[in-house]
Motif scaffolding. Structure first.
Motif, PDB file in Angstrom:
ATOM      1  N   PHE A   1       0.832  -1.204   0.000  1.00  0.00           N
ATOM      2  CA  PHE A   1       0.000   0.000   0.000  1.00  0.00           C
ATOM      3  C   PHE A   1       0.869   1.259   0.000  1.00  0.00           C
ATOM      4  O   PHE A   1       0.663   2.167  -0.811  1.00  0.00           O
ATOM      5  N   VAL A   2       1.852   1.308   0.903  1.00  0.00           N
ATOM      6  CA  VAL A   2       2.743   2.480   0.992  1.00  0.00           C
ATOM      7  C   VAL A   2       3.515   2.646  -0.318  1.00  0.00           C
ATOM      8  O   VAL A   2       3.682   3.762  -0.818  1.00  0.00           O
ATOM      9  N   GLY A   3       3.970   1.536  -0.893  1.00  0.00           N
ATOM     10  CA  GLY A   3       4.713   1.611  -2.147  1.00  0.00           C
ATOM     11  C   GLY A   3       3.896   2.194  -3.281  1.00  0.00           C
ATOM     12  O   GLY A   3       4.379   3.052  -4.030  1.00  0.00           O
ATOM     13  N   LEU A   4       2.659   1.759  -3.406  1.00  0.00           N
ATOM     14  CA  LEU A   4       1.809   2.285  -4.483  1.00  0.00           C
ATOM     15  C   LEU A   4       1.457   3.755  -4.258  1.00  0.00           C
ATOM     16  O   LEU A   4       1.415   4.541  -5.208  1.00  0.00           O
ATOM     17  N   VAL A   5       1.244   4.125  -2.996  1.00  0.00           N
ATOM     18  CA  VAL A   5       0.978   5.535  -2.690  1.00  0.00           C
ATOM     19  C   VAL A   5       2.201   6.395  -3.025  1.00  0.00           C
ATOM     20  O   VAL A   5       2.079   7.453  -3.650  1.00  0.00           O
ATOM     21  N   LEU A   6       3.382   5.928  -2.634  1.00  0.00           N
ATOM     22  CA  LEU A   6       4.600   6.688  -2.931  1.00  0.00           C
ATOM     23  C   LEU A   6       4.867   6.758  -4.437  1.00  0.00           C
ATOM     24  O   LEU A   6       5.333   7.796  -4.924  1.00  0.00           O
ATOM     25  N   GLN A   7       4.570   5.691  -5.157  1.00  0.00           N
ATOM     26  CA  GLN A   7       4.711   5.727  -6.615  1.00  0.00           C
ATOM     27  C   GLN A   7       3.781   6.789  -7.213  1.00  0.00           C
ATOM     28  O   GLN A   7       4.164   7.514  -8.119  1.00  0.00           O
ATOM     29  N   PHE A   8       2.547   6.880  -6.681  1.00  0.00           N
ATOM     30  CA  PHE A   8       1.593   7.875  -7.164  1.00  0.00           C
ATOM     31  C   PHE A   8       2.083   9.286  -6.839  1.00  0.00           C
ATOM     32  O   PHE A   8       2.010  10.183  -7.681  1.00  0.00           O
ATOM     33  N   VAL A   9       2.588   9.478  -5.628  1.00  0.00           N
ATOM     34  CA  VAL A   9       3.092  10.793  -5.228  1.00  0.00           C
ATOM     35  C   VAL A   9       4.307  11.179  -6.072  1.00  0.00           C
ATOM     36  O   VAL A   9       4.455  12.333  -6.467  1.00  0.00           O
TER      37      VAL A   9
ATOM     38  N   ASN B   1       5.324  10.013  -9.229  1.00  0.00           N
ATOM     39  CA  ASN B   1       5.141  10.168 -10.676  1.00  0.00           C
ATOM     40  C   ASN B   1       3.691  10.236 -11.120  1.00  0.00           C
ATOM     41  O   ASN B   1       3.409  10.060 -12.309  1.00  0.00           O
ATOM     42  N   GLY B   2       2.757  10.401 -10.218  1.00  0.00           N
ATOM     43  CA  GLY B   2       1.355  10.493 -10.609  1.00  0.00           C
ATOM     44  C   GLY B   2       0.816   9.157 -11.086  1.00  0.00           C
ATOM     45  O   GLY B   2       1.238   8.096 -10.641  1.00  0.00           O
ATOM     46  N   ILE B   3      -0.118   9.219 -12.017  1.00  0.00           N
ATOM     47  CA  ILE B   3      -0.755   8.006 -12.536  1.00  0.00           C
ATOM     48  C   ILE B   3       0.268   7.091 -13.203  1.00  0.00           C
ATOM     49  O   ILE B   3       0.206   5.865 -13.054  1.00  0.00           O
ATOM     50  N   SER B   4       1.225   7.663 -13.930  1.00  0.00           N
ATOM     51  CA  SER B   4       2.227   6.819 -14.595  1.00  0.00           C
ATOM     52  C   SER B   4       3.077   6.075 -13.562  1.00  0.00           C
ATOM     53  O   SER B   4       3.466   4.927 -13.790  1.00  0.00           O
ATOM     54  N   GLY B   5       3.358   6.702 -12.425  1.00  0.00           N
ATOM     55  CA  GLY B   5       4.096   6.021 -11.358  1.00  0.00           C
ATOM     56  C   GLY B   5       3.286   4.888 -10.763  1.00  0.00           C
ATOM     57  O   GLY B   5       3.821   3.810 -10.483  1.00  0.00           O
ATOM     58  N   LEU B   6       1.994   5.139 -10.571  1.00  0.00           N
ATOM     59  CA  LEU B   6       1.117   4.094 -10.046  1.00  0.00           C
ATOM     60  C   LEU B   6       1.026   2.923 -11.017  1.00  0.00           C
ATOM     61  O   LEU B   6       1.094   1.753 -10.609  1.00  0.00           O
ATOM     62  N   VAL B   7       0.926   3.218 -12.306  1.00  0.00           N
ATOM     63  CA  VAL B   7       0.877   2.163 -13.320  1.00  0.00           C
ATOM     64  C   VAL B   7       2.190   1.387 -13.333  1.00  0.00           C
ATOM     65  O   VAL B   7       2.191   0.154 -13.394  1.00  0.00           O
ATOM     66  N   ASP B   8       3.326   2.101 -13.235  1.00  0.00           N
ATOM     67  CA  ASP B   8       4.627   1.420 -13.175  1.00  0.00           C
ATOM     68  C   ASP B   8       4.714   0.506 -11.967  1.00  0.00           C
ATOM     69  O   ASP B   8       5.203  -0.625 -12.055  1.00  0.00           O
ATOM     70  N   GLY B   9       4.243   0.992 -10.829  1.00  0.00           N
ATOM     71  CA  GLY B   9       4.250   0.169  -9.613  1.00  0.00           C
ATOM     72  C   GLY B   9       3.389  -1.071  -9.768  1.00  0.00           C
ATOM     73  O   GLY B   9       3.796  -2.171  -9.392  1.00  0.00           O
ATOM     74  N   LEU B  10       2.213  -0.907 -10.346  1.00  0.00           N
ATOM     75  CA  LEU B  10       1.319  -2.053 -10.552  1.00  0.00           C
ATOM     76  C   LEU B  10       1.887  -3.040 -11.577  1.00  0.00           C
ATOM     77  O   LEU B  10       1.750  -4.258 -11.411  1.00  0.00           O
ATOM     78  N   LEU B  11       2.536  -2.521 -12.616  1.00  0.00           N
ATOM     79  CA  LEU B  11       3.171  -3.409 -13.597  1.00  0.00           C
ATOM     80  C   LEU B  11       4.302  -4.212 -12.949  1.00  0.00           C
ATOM     81  O   LEU B  11       4.465  -5.405 -13.223  1.00  0.00           O
ATOM     82  N   CYS B  12       5.057  -3.563 -12.099  1.00  0.00           N
ATOM     83  CA  CYS B  12       6.148  -4.253 -11.414  1.00  0.00           C
ATOM     84  C   CYS B  12       5.598  -5.299 -10.440  1.00  0.00           C
ATOM     85  O   CYS B  12       6.167  -6.388 -10.313  1.00  0.00           O
ATOM     86  N   VAL B  13       4.488  -4.996  -9.794  1.00  0.00           N
ATOM     87  CA  VAL B  13       3.833  -5.967  -8.907  1.00  0.00           C
ATOM     88  C   VAL B  13       3.380  -7.178  -9.720  1.00  0.00           C
ATOM     89  O   VAL B  13       3.583  -8.326  -9.322  1.00  0.00           O
ATOM     90  N   GLY B  14       2.764  -6.924 -10.868  1.00  0.00           N
ATOM     91  CA  GLY B  14       2.325  -8.018 -11.730  1.00  0.00           C
ATOM     92  C   GLY B  14       3.489  -8.851 -12.235  1.00  0.00           C
ATOM     93  O   GLY B  14       3.420 -10.087 -12.270  1.00  0.00           O
ATOM     94  N   LEU B  15       4.569  -8.202 -12.603  1.00  0.00           N
ATOM     95  CA  LEU B  15       5.762  -8.910 -13.060  1.00  0.00           C
ATOM     96  C   LEU B  15       6.343  -9.774 -11.942  1.00  0.00           C
ATOM     97  O   LEU B  15       6.723 -10.927 -12.172  1.00  0.00           O
TER      98      LEU B  15
END
Length: 188
Positions: free
Chosen positions: A40-48, A50-64
């Motif tokens: 949760f903290v990681g995805l929030v920090l990714q959003f803070v 880089n915005g939506i693109s950071g959140l998407v990058d974080g989610l892609l890395c989680v999926g990978l």
């Protein structure tokens, strides 16, 4: 200039690895609450950061992380806690840094697993098990061993993954710059 969000991500990763290092060695488990909170903290920090693109990058890395590590869990090479730990930590990384961390962690994990098996089983038994598996490779068929000592051995893998992260950090220019900027600002 010091990037405080990136510094926060690295600090959270360090804290998560330190806690998992201890709990995996001490209790042979990694707390679910730690993994959920880190995710949760990681995805929030990714959003803070880089915005939506950071959140998407974080989610892609989680999926990978899930795609790479779940087969190891299914084959009982890694425990569920190790997989959840790396999924949580992946939420704070980019793909390249995650793959480096995982790669170094797997290499370190091989050596720590051999040392752990040597410590728990003894030299003669470990050599007998290695001979058995080499024989299976030579014959190109799996022969069930009478003694599955190695398969029953539960190796704490979080320390190896943490060391893999440290090695990946030492190879990453962005992390090295972040550390030097922090040291300069603090005056160390």
């Amino acid at each position: 200039m010091l990037d405080y969000v990136k510094l926060a991500m690295m600090s959270v990763i360090l804290l998560v690895f330190l806690i998992s290092f201890y709990t995996d060695l001490r209790f042979r488990r990694i707390p679910n609450i730690l993994c959920i909170a880190a995710l949760f903290v990681g995805l929030v920090l990714q959003f803070v950061y880089n915005g939506i693109s950071g959140l998407v990058d974080g989610l892609l890395c989680v999926g990978l992380a899930f795609l790479i590590l779940f087969p190891f869990f299914a084959l009982r090479v890694l425990g569920a806690g190790d997989v959840k730990l790396m999924i949580a930590v992946a939420s704070m990384m980019n793909t390249e840094f995650f793959l480096l961390t995982l790669g170094y962690g797997m290499v370190v994990g091989f050596f720590t697993s051999v040392l752990f098996a040597l410590y728990k089983l003894g030299f003669k038994k470990l050599i007998a098990i290695i001979r058995h598996y080499l024989r299976c490779l030579y014959l190109r068929q799996f022969i069930l061993s009478n003694d599955n000592g190695l398969m029953k051995l539960k190796v704490p893998y979080a320390p190896a993954l943490a060391l893999g992260w440290v090695i990946a950090c030492s190879q990453n220019e962005e992390v090295l710059f972040l550390v030097s900027a922090f040291r300069y600002q603090v005056g160390i």
